[in-house]
Design an enzyme around this catalytic site. Sequence first.
Site, PDB file in Angstrom:
ATOM      1  N   MET A   1      15.317   9.355   8.343  1.00 18.02           N
ATOM      2  CA  MET A   1      16.573   9.129   7.630  1.00 18.02           C
ATOM      3  C   MET A   1      17.436  10.383   7.618  1.00 18.02           C
ATOM      4  SD  MET A   1      16.079   6.108   5.270  1.00 18.02           S
ATOM      5  CE  MET A   1      15.156   4.714   5.840  1.00 18.02           C
TER       6      MET A   1
ATOM      7  N   HIS B   1       3.646  17.699  13.033  1.00 20.83           N
ATOM      8  CA  HIS B   1       3.676  17.278  11.623  1.00 20.83           C
ATOM      9  C   HIS B   1       2.453  17.834  10.886  1.00 20.83           C
ATOM     10  CE1 HIS B   1       6.742  14.320  12.837  1.00 20.83           C
ATOM     11  NE2 HIS B   1       7.071  14.293  11.544  1.00 20.83           N
TER      12      HIS B   1
ATOM     13  N   LYS C   1      -0.499  13.463   8.073  1.00 22.25           N
ATOM     14  CA  LYS C   1       0.258  12.324   8.650  1.00 22.25           C
ATOM     15  C   LYS C   1      -0.696  11.314   9.281  1.00 22.25           C
ATOM     16  CE  LYS C   1       4.205  11.106  11.548  1.00 22.25           C
ATOM     17  NZ  LYS C   1       4.705  10.126  10.567  1.00 22.25           N
TER      18      LYS C   1
HETATM   19  P1  NAD Z   1       2.010   9.843   1.378  1.00 24.87           P
HETATM   20  O1  NAD Z   1       0.642   9.457   1.828  1.00 24.87           O
HETATM   21  O2  NAD Z   1       2.208  11.153   0.678  1.00 24.87           O
HETATM   22  O3  NAD Z   1       2.619   8.706   0.424  1.00 24.87           O
HETATM   23  C1  NAD Z   1       2.422   7.327   0.625  1.00 24.87           C
HETATM   24  C2  NAD Z   1       2.212   6.711  -0.736  1.00 24.87           C
HETATM   25  O4  NAD Z   1       2.138   5.287  -0.556  1.00 24.87           O
HETATM   26  C3  NAD Z   1       0.880   7.153  -1.393  1.00 24.87           C
HETATM   27  O5  NAD Z   1       1.127   7.597  -2.710  1.00 24.87           O
HETATM   28  C4  NAD Z   1       0.055   5.898  -1.358  1.00 24.87           C
HETATM   29  O6  NAD Z   1      -0.871   5.796  -2.431  1.00 24.87           O
HETATM   30  C5  NAD Z   1       1.143   4.823  -1.430  1.00 24.87           C
HETATM   31  N1  NAD Z   1       0.655   3.499  -1.078  1.00 24.87           N
HETATM   32  C6  NAD Z   1      -0.324   3.172  -0.178  1.00 24.87           C
HETATM   33  N2  NAD Z   1      -0.552   1.832  -0.222  1.00 24.87           N
HETATM   34  C7  NAD Z   1       0.287   1.324  -1.162  1.00 24.87           C
HETATM   35  C8  NAD Z   1       0.505   0.024  -1.683  1.00 24.87           C
HETATM   36  N3  NAD Z   1      -0.203  -1.029  -1.235  1.00 24.87           N
HETATM   37  N4  NAD Z   1       1.435  -0.135  -2.641  1.00 24.87           N
HETATM   38  C9  NAD Z   1       2.153   0.917  -3.113  1.00 24.87           C
HETATM   39  N5  NAD Z   1       1.974   2.188  -2.670  1.00 24.87           N
HETATM   40  C10 NAD Z   1       1.070   2.384  -1.709  1.00 24.87           C
HETATM   41  O7  NAD Z   1       2.910   9.762   2.680  1.00 24.87           O
HETATM   42  P2  NAD Z   1       4.385  10.346   2.907  1.00 24.87           P
HETATM   43  O8  NAD Z   1       4.303  11.645   3.630  1.00 24.87           O
HETATM   44  O9  NAD Z   1       5.176  10.244   1.639  1.00 24.87           O
HETATM   45  O10 NAD Z   1       4.944   9.291   3.976  1.00 24.87           O
HETATM   46  C11 NAD Z   1       5.010   7.916   3.677  1.00 24.87           C
HETATM   47  C12 NAD Z   1       5.605   7.167   4.869  1.00 24.87           C
HETATM   48  O11 NAD Z   1       6.966   7.580   5.071  1.00 24.87           O
HETATM   49  C13 NAD Z   1       4.884   7.460   6.201  1.00 24.87           C
HETATM   50  O12 NAD Z   1       4.885   6.280   6.979  1.00 24.87           O
HETATM   51  C14 NAD Z   1       5.762   8.528   6.846  1.00 24.87           C
HETATM   52  O13 NAD Z   1       5.658   8.577   8.246  1.00 24.87           O
HETATM   53  C15 NAD Z   1       7.128   8.022   6.409  1.00 24.87           C
HETATM   54  N6  NAD Z   1       8.202   9.028   6.432  1.00 24.87           N
HETATM   55  C16 NAD Z   1       9.419   8.567   6.794  1.00 24.87           C
HETATM   56  C17 NAD Z   1      10.514   9.408   6.779  1.00 24.87           C
HETATM   57  C18 NAD Z   1      11.873   8.850   7.131  1.00 24.87           C
HETATM   58  O14 NAD Z   1      12.865   9.602   7.107  1.00 24.87           O
HETATM   59  N7  NAD Z   1      11.971   7.564   7.434  1.00 24.87           N
HETATM   60  C19 NAD Z   1      10.352  10.755   6.408  1.00 24.87           C
HETATM   61  C20 NAD Z   1       9.075  11.203   6.033  1.00 24.87           C
HETATM   62  C21 NAD Z   1       8.017  10.315   6.030  1.00 24.87           C
END
Ligand code: NAD
Length: 270
Positions: free
Chosen positions: A125, A155, A159
């Site tokens: 994003m 990363h 990740k």
């Molecule tokens: P993270 O592991 O720190 O956070 C993910 C969270 O989701 C955790 O707290 C986990 O417990 C929760 N989760 C898992 N299953 C769940 C469920 N069934 N219901 C509700 N919550 C649930 O990971 P992160 O680094 O915050 O990244 C999360 C996602 O975002 C990844 O897929 C990452 O690649 C993506 N990401 C996207 C962008 C973007 O700009 N689009 C940027 C950074 C990360």
Amino acid sequence: MIRAVVCGAAGRMGGRIVSMVHEADDFALAGAVDRSTHPSLGKDAGELAGVGKIGVSIAGDLHSVVKGSQVIFDFTTPQAAITHLAIAAQAKVPMVLGTTGFSSADLNGIRELSAAIPCVLSPNMSIGVNVLFKVLAEIASTLGSDYDIEIFETHHRFKKDAPSGTALRMAAVIAGALGRELDKYAIYGRKGMVGDRGKEEIAIHALRAGDVVGEHTVVFGGIGERIEVTHRAHSRDNFARGALRAARWVIGRPPGLYDMQDVLGLKGRG
Ligand code: NAD
């Protein structure tokens, strides 16, 4: 005030979104959700995100907080994100989907569900990366097929998916600009007696190290010269800021699947 729900609120990205939603003048946190087995369930989402008590505790299920909300952010896992999108579609609440790692079957499911609501899906994003997607297409089509394409991303060690959704999108953008079918020409890492590089290969490599937020480099390698284009994220705030921008944009749009190129008005701009 835009009433927003954050899914994955106890995670790295979710925490940044919670704090930015709390700090923004035009947003209010209506709900915070994480998995039902998370140790932080019931804790205050603001305290967890480091911005002090805001009176919204982490719930274990989106159903319980979706009512009355105007937008849902999701930064969780592919499986959870699809469940959340189905709930959002049923409740007719727009969605900003930042989760990565979807299979092509998942993406088909996302397309079907977003026939009911407007949904912004983007593996990255950040504004810089989305401008870069445009620039990469331009470089690739101008250079043509004499330059080798190598993409590498770095990363943090936590990740889950590899290569990153951003690296895959970069590869797709370049393949599109060169008229190549990505599935046919993409290779992921090299090992052994691989021989000469295939002229049309688009190579993608994933590094995992420490706490790197996210770095992407695309190499266009020619004979006698090469171009390297790099994007470095210094913190997660650029992703979170982009997600809030997507949320402001998506509310009130017709149902359908959008991406950050739509949000930033970059689509179709030469
Ligand atoms: P993270 O592991 O720190 O956070 C993910 C969270 O989701 C955790 O707290 C986990 O417990 C929760 N989760 C898992 N299953 C769940 C469920 N069934 N219901 C509700 N919550 C649930 O990971 P992160 O680094 O915050 O990244 C999360 C996602 O975002 C990844 O897929 C990452 O690649 C993506 N990401 C996207 C962008 C973007 O700009 N689009 C940027 C950074 C990360």
